[in-house]
Design a protein around this motif. Sequence first.
Motif, PDB file in Angstrom:
ATOM      1  N   ALA A 158       3.218  24.976  24.366  1.00 51.21           N
ATOM      2  CA  ALA A 158       3.048  23.576  23.962  1.00 51.21           C
ATOM      3  C   ALA A 158       4.404  22.908  23.758  1.00 51.21           C
ATOM      4  O   ALA A 158       4.611  21.753  24.128  1.00 51.21           O
ATOM      5  CB  ALA A 158       2.232  23.513  22.676  1.00 51.21           C
ATOM      6  N   ASP A 159       5.328  23.648  23.196  1.00 48.02           N
ATOM      7  CA  ASP A 159       6.670  23.133  22.929  1.00 48.02           C
ATOM      8  C   ASP A 159       7.384  22.809  24.246  1.00 48.02           C
ATOM      9  O   ASP A 159       7.975  21.741  24.421  1.00 48.02           O
ATOM     10  CB  ASP A 159       7.435  24.201  22.130  1.00 48.02           C
ATOM     11  N   ILE A 160       7.281  23.735  25.189  1.00 39.42           N
ATOM     12  CA  ILE A 160       7.906  23.522  26.504  1.00 39.42           C
ATOM     13  C   ILE A 160       7.297  22.286  27.174  1.00 39.42           C
ATOM     14  O   ILE A 160       8.004  21.442  27.728  1.00 39.42           O
ATOM     15  CB  ILE A 160       7.694  24.761  27.401  1.00 39.42           C
ATOM     16  N   THR A 161       5.974  22.196  27.083  1.00 41.36           N
ATOM     17  CA  THR A 161       5.293  21.078  27.741  1.00 41.36           C
ATOM     18  C   THR A 161       5.677  19.755  27.087  1.00 41.36           C
ATOM     19  O   THR A 161       5.873  18.745  27.755  1.00 41.36           O
ATOM     20  CB  THR A 161       3.767  21.283  27.655  1.00 41.36           C
ATOM     21  N   MET A 162       5.789  19.773  25.766  1.00 39.17           N
ATOM     22  CA  MET A 162       6.202  18.560  25.066  1.00 39.17           C
ATOM     23  C   MET A 162       7.587  18.129  25.562  1.00 39.17           C
ATOM     24  O   MET A 162       7.846  16.952  25.790  1.00 39.17           O
ATOM     25  CB  MET A 162       6.199  18.833  23.557  1.00 39.17           C
ATOM     26  N   TYR A 163       8.479  19.117  25.752  1.00 33.37           N
ATOM     27  CA  TYR A 163       9.811  18.767  26.233  1.00 33.37           C
ATOM     28  C   TYR A 163       9.770  18.186  27.632  1.00 33.37           C
ATOM     29  O   TYR A 163      10.556  17.308  27.980  1.00 33.37           O
ATOM     30  CB  TYR A 163      10.755  19.977  26.151  1.00 33.37           C
ATOM     31  N   ARG A 164       8.809  18.676  28.422  1.00 33.90           N
ATOM     32  CA  ARG A 164       8.663  18.126  29.767  1.00 33.90           C
ATOM     33  C   ARG A 164       8.259  16.650  29.658  1.00 33.90           C
ATOM     34  O   ARG A 164       8.801  15.791  30.364  1.00 33.90           O
ATOM     35  CB  ARG A 164       7.605  18.935  30.530  1.00 33.90           C
ATOM     36  N   ALA A 165       7.354  16.356  28.728  1.00 28.51           N
ATOM     37  CA  ALA A 165       6.930  14.961  28.536  1.00 28.51           C
ATOM     38  C   ALA A 165       8.118  14.114  28.091  1.00 28.51           C
ATOM     39  O   ALA A 165       8.290  12.970  28.501  1.00 28.51           O
ATOM     40  CB  ALA A 165       5.809  14.901  27.510  1.00 28.51           C
ATOM     41  N   LYS A 166       8.954  14.700  27.236  1.00 28.23           N
ATOM     42  CA  LYS A 166      10.107  13.971  26.726  1.00 28.23           C
ATOM     43  C   LYS A 166      11.108  13.717  27.852  1.00 28.23           C
ATOM     44  O   LYS A 166      11.641  12.612  27.989  1.00 28.23           O
ATOM     45  CB  LYS A 166      10.746  14.771  25.599  1.00 28.23           C
ATOM     46  N   SER A 167      11.359  14.747  28.657  1.00 30.41           N
ATOM     47  CA  SER A 167      12.334  14.572  29.738  1.00 30.41           C
ATOM     48  C   SER A 167      11.853  13.543  30.738  1.00 30.41           C
ATOM     49  O   SER A 167      12.659  12.908  31.409  1.00 30.41           O
ATOM     50  CB  SER A 167      12.558  15.877  30.492  1.00 30.41           C
ATOM     51  N   ALA A 168      10.539  13.405  30.855  1.00 29.73           N
ATOM     52  CA  ALA A 168      10.016  12.424  31.807  1.00 29.73           C
ATOM     53  C   ALA A 168      10.076  11.013  31.224  1.00 29.73           C
ATOM     54  O   ALA A 168       9.511  10.089  31.784  1.00 29.73           O
ATOM     55  CB  ALA A 168       8.591  12.782  32.190  1.00 29.73           C
ATOM     56  N   GLY A 169      10.731  10.862  30.096  1.00 30.23           N
ATOM     57  CA  GLY A 169      10.908   9.524  29.542  1.00 30.23           C
ATOM     58  C   GLY A 169      10.199   9.316  28.218  1.00 30.23           C
ATOM     59  O   GLY A 169      10.369   8.281  27.585  1.00 30.23           O
ATOM     60  N   GLY A 170       9.417  10.285  27.785  1.00 25.35           N
ATOM     61  CA  GLY A 170       8.734  10.168  26.496  1.00 25.35           C
ATOM     62  C   GLY A 170       7.560   9.210  26.551  1.00 25.35           C
ATOM     63  O   GLY A 170       7.202   8.707  27.625  1.00 25.35           O
TER      64      GLY A 170
ATOM     65  N   ALA B  43       5.361  26.153  35.269  1.00 23.83           N
ATOM     66  CA  ALA B  43       6.462  25.400  34.660  1.00 23.83           C
ATOM     67  C   ALA B  43       6.954  26.139  33.417  1.00 23.83           C
ATOM     68  O   ALA B  43       8.150  26.187  33.150  1.00 23.83           O
ATOM     69  CB  ALA B  43       5.996  23.997  34.295  1.00 23.83           C
ATOM     70  N   ASP B  44       6.035  26.746  32.657  1.00 26.77           N
ATOM     71  CA  ASP B  44       6.427  27.507  31.466  1.00 26.77           C
ATOM     72  C   ASP B  44       7.427  28.599  31.833  1.00 26.77           C
ATOM     73  O   ASP B  44       8.421  28.809  31.159  1.00 26.77           O
ATOM     74  CB  ASP B  44       5.208  28.199  30.846  1.00 26.77           C
ATOM     75  N   ALA B  45       7.107  29.303  32.919  1.00 23.12           N
ATOM     76  CA  ALA B  45       7.949  30.433  33.290  1.00 23.12           C
ATOM     77  C   ALA B  45       9.342  29.961  33.673  1.00 23.12           C
ATOM     78  O   ALA B  45      10.329  30.631  33.403  1.00 23.12           O
ATOM     79  CB  ALA B  45       7.321  31.196  34.444  1.00 23.12           C
ATOM     80  N   ARG B  46       9.408  28.791  34.288  1.00 27.96           N
ATOM     81  CA  ARG B  46      10.712  28.279  34.713  1.00 27.96           C
ATOM     82  C   ARG B  46      11.460  27.601  33.575  1.00 27.96           C
ATOM     83  O   ARG B  46      12.651  27.401  33.635  1.00 27.96           O
ATOM     84  CB  ARG B  46      10.524  27.264  35.848  1.00 27.96           C
ATOM     85  N   ALA B  47      10.687  27.230  32.530  1.00 32.18           N
ATOM     86  CA  ALA B  47      11.255  26.342  31.516  1.00 32.18           C
ATOM     87  C   ALA B  47      12.457  26.938  30.805  1.00 32.18           C
ATOM     88  O   ALA B  47      12.538  28.132  30.580  1.00 32.18           O
ATOM     89  CB  ALA B  47      10.194  26.008  30.493  1.00 32.18           C
ATOM     90  N   ILE B  48      13.358  26.065  30.516  1.00 28.05           N
ATOM     91  CA  ILE B  48      14.523  26.469  29.754  1.00 28.05           C
ATOM     92  C   ILE B  48      14.167  26.199  28.308  1.00 28.05           C
ATOM     93  O   ILE B  48      14.039  25.057  27.897  1.00 28.05           O
ATOM     94  CB  ILE B  48      15.725  25.604  30.157  1.00 28.05           C
ATOM     95  N   THR B  49      13.952  27.234  27.542  1.00 31.19           N
ATOM     96  CA  THR B  49      13.489  26.996  26.175  1.00 31.19           C
ATOM     97  C   THR B  49      14.656  26.705  25.259  1.00 31.19           C
ATOM     98  O   THR B  49      15.769  27.177  25.461  1.00 31.19           O
ATOM     99  CB  THR B  49      12.745  28.212  25.624  1.00 31.19           C
ATOM    100  N   ARG B  50      14.326  25.958  24.236  1.00 30.82           N
ATOM    101  CA  ARG B  50      15.350  25.669  23.251  1.00 30.82           C
ATOM    102  C   ARG B  50      15.857  26.961  22.650  1.00 30.82           C
ATOM    103  O   ARG B  50      17.033  27.149  22.423  1.00 30.82           O
ATOM    104  CB  ARG B  50      14.741  24.805  22.142  1.00 30.82           C
TER     105      ARG B  50
END
Length: 713
Positions: free
Chosen positions: A421-433, A443-450
């Motif tokens: 959920a955290d990764i996905t939220m960041y994706r939403a944020k990167s897309a402009g929020g 996408a989770d597997a590729r995601a760069i986690t905080r």
Amino acid sequence: MSAEPDGPEDRLRRFATIWSRAVYPVTSTSSTRPEFEERLLPLARRLSEALRARSFDADAGRTAGAALVEAHCTDPEALSRTLDCVDAYLVLYCGGDGDREDLRARSARLQHAMAAGFARALRERTLAEQEAIAQAALEAQGVVAQALHATEARFRAVFEGAAIGIGIADLEGNVLQVNGALRRMFGLSEQGLRGRNVRDWVHPDDAPQTWRLYDELVSGEREHYHLEKAFHRPDGTVLWTNLTVSLLRDPDGEPQYQLALMEDTTERRLLNLRLRYEATHDALTGLPNRTFFFERLEKALGAGEGQRFGLCYLDLDGFKTVNDSLGHAAGDRLLVEVADRLQACATAPGEMVARLGGDEFVALTTGSDTERTVDELAARIMNALLAPISVDGRELTVRGSIGIVEGPAGERSAAEVLRSADITMYRAKSAGGNRFELADPEADARAITRHGLTTALPTALDRGEFFIEYQPLVHLGDGSVRGAEALVRWLHPQHGVLSPDRFIPLAEHTGLIVPLGRWVLEQSVRQAREWRDRHGGEALGPLRINVNLSPCQLTHPGLVQDTVDILERTGVAPEALCLEVTESALIGADDDLLKPLRRLAEMGVDIALDDFGTGYSNLANLRRLPVSVLKLDRSFTQSMQQFPADPVDLKIVEGIVSLAHSLDLAVTVEGVETGAQAEQLRILGCDTAQGWYYARPGPPDRLHELALVDATG
Ligand code: C2E
Ligand code: MG
Ligand code: MG
């Protein structure tokens, strides 16, 4: 009286004195108040040490709580006064010069531990007392065989004087005798209790086994049982007790009576409920907290076949700006309002909202149809944020980014779901929020986690994984390159080049920003020196270098000295350096925070107010800041993209420029992407510009070429 200032020992003693004065009146100790204070002193010392210890140890709190019971402070009032006293004075007298906020947080944890230690010790003691009394009663009964009447008087005295409630009933449940303590607990007279039947005391909160145990006892199958039980009082309130019931047999071993011993636990129960509430709820918003949410999520994930869950992970967009520019109190009020609105979005059975911390919230929906309900939930949340929130007379627009995870129960752990959920939220944020996105395992597997980035950060600096790009600053009047802004990047071994937005917040959070910032400053000042050496002597003067400072660096005591050292080492004049500080960090800053910047400005270093127009700054405030440059945020330039530009926007920029000039501030604009924008901004009176129209950020040599081109051409 001595004129010496108080040492830590005096302060500790003073704390113990206050504590003993508060608690002594409600103890049943036989010691005097000064003796009592001596007993508290070592406890105070342990608390004080725990407050300041390197790593936190809740044991000190628990021990202190238990020691209170040992010192005959068993009245709940004694605990409550103790907690008040620790809350008000421990940090004050024993905090030393530690960070107040840390100390207060620790003090709160110590109080929890004390309450827990107290409750536990009290319970253990009560059980021990109950056992002793039951034993005495049984022994008395053994003696009864020979001389019942002779021991009667003694037994009566114990019976009447006991602090614990005692009642005797026959095997049919008819109450035969009750003592004073029991009458007081129930608020009834002897008549009111005698003749009542035990079976009348059924209560809706009775544990399921309650009446089975009772039946086994009166039928002689069991000697005693112990449980927590609630009773109705005649005044309508509920009495909670720790109840032990024993079977009394006659000399031939036949069951004869039942003996009930009860301890009133109503207040302790309330205290426990309060503690449980505090441990599972967020103090600011009253919403369930992370702990509580995890429990519920785990339960939802453990639900049976056919059950699903849906989770919305919400992070507010730009909340930091509100907090930094309007202050934490305003930020808090905003969060409370957001919490209220969110709560109203999740009222159906199986739904809940919690605050995970900061500006992060979660909403959960459960059932068999969450594929549909979770989308509706997210839409309700977005909708709830639409209306502006009024804080201190300002109407703040709140937006959020939501990451949605939905799926069947029983497949993933709570931690995995939250991570996704955290990764996905960041994706939403990167897309402009201001949007929601659905989790996608790939996408989770590729995601760069905080988390991943945070752990890799500290070594990245040593391994030389950071590098700097330079973006030219161009004079709008004659188009010449006047300098450049240094923009840091991270060449991550797995993820490639990361932009500062990905890692600067993490570096700020972990404190790495200080060495990283120092490194950027040193590198870019060296670069400025190199430009000067190669380019020097031009009529326009040396190329200037702009370096971003994060708000955390402002509070770092080494800032001024580090900067001076770097300038001296490289032989670069202070006038060639401009430090950019984001607007929100300076608005509302107090004089202490401004002091280092003021020192630097006095030396000749320029200070620029970066991202101007994104905070909620008061223009009149500009006068008291040691800044010499305003950097208009990209959003102003963006609004000039369409043709003709919005006349209101133009007026605003014109107004800002003329105000800035009247305060002797130069105006730089960011994000210039077209020639039309550049022309428009020049007409409006801006001094310098930066943006893709001139050049994207790039390697240092590129800048040198650009500068040469316009110097020669
Ligand atoms: P900033 O200081 O406002 O930097 C300007 C940002 O706008 C840069 O993004 C730059 O690449 C981008 N930009 C420049 N021209 C254009 C344009 O024409 N159009 C558009 N759309 N964007 C443009 P970047 O490099 O991603 O930096 C983001 C932020 O990271 C910076 O914002 C700054 O606040 C921070 N930052 C960068 N380097 C450092 C550093 O060394 N230390 C600290 N503390 N912060 C840094
Ligand atoms: Mg900047
Ligand atoms: Mg900027």
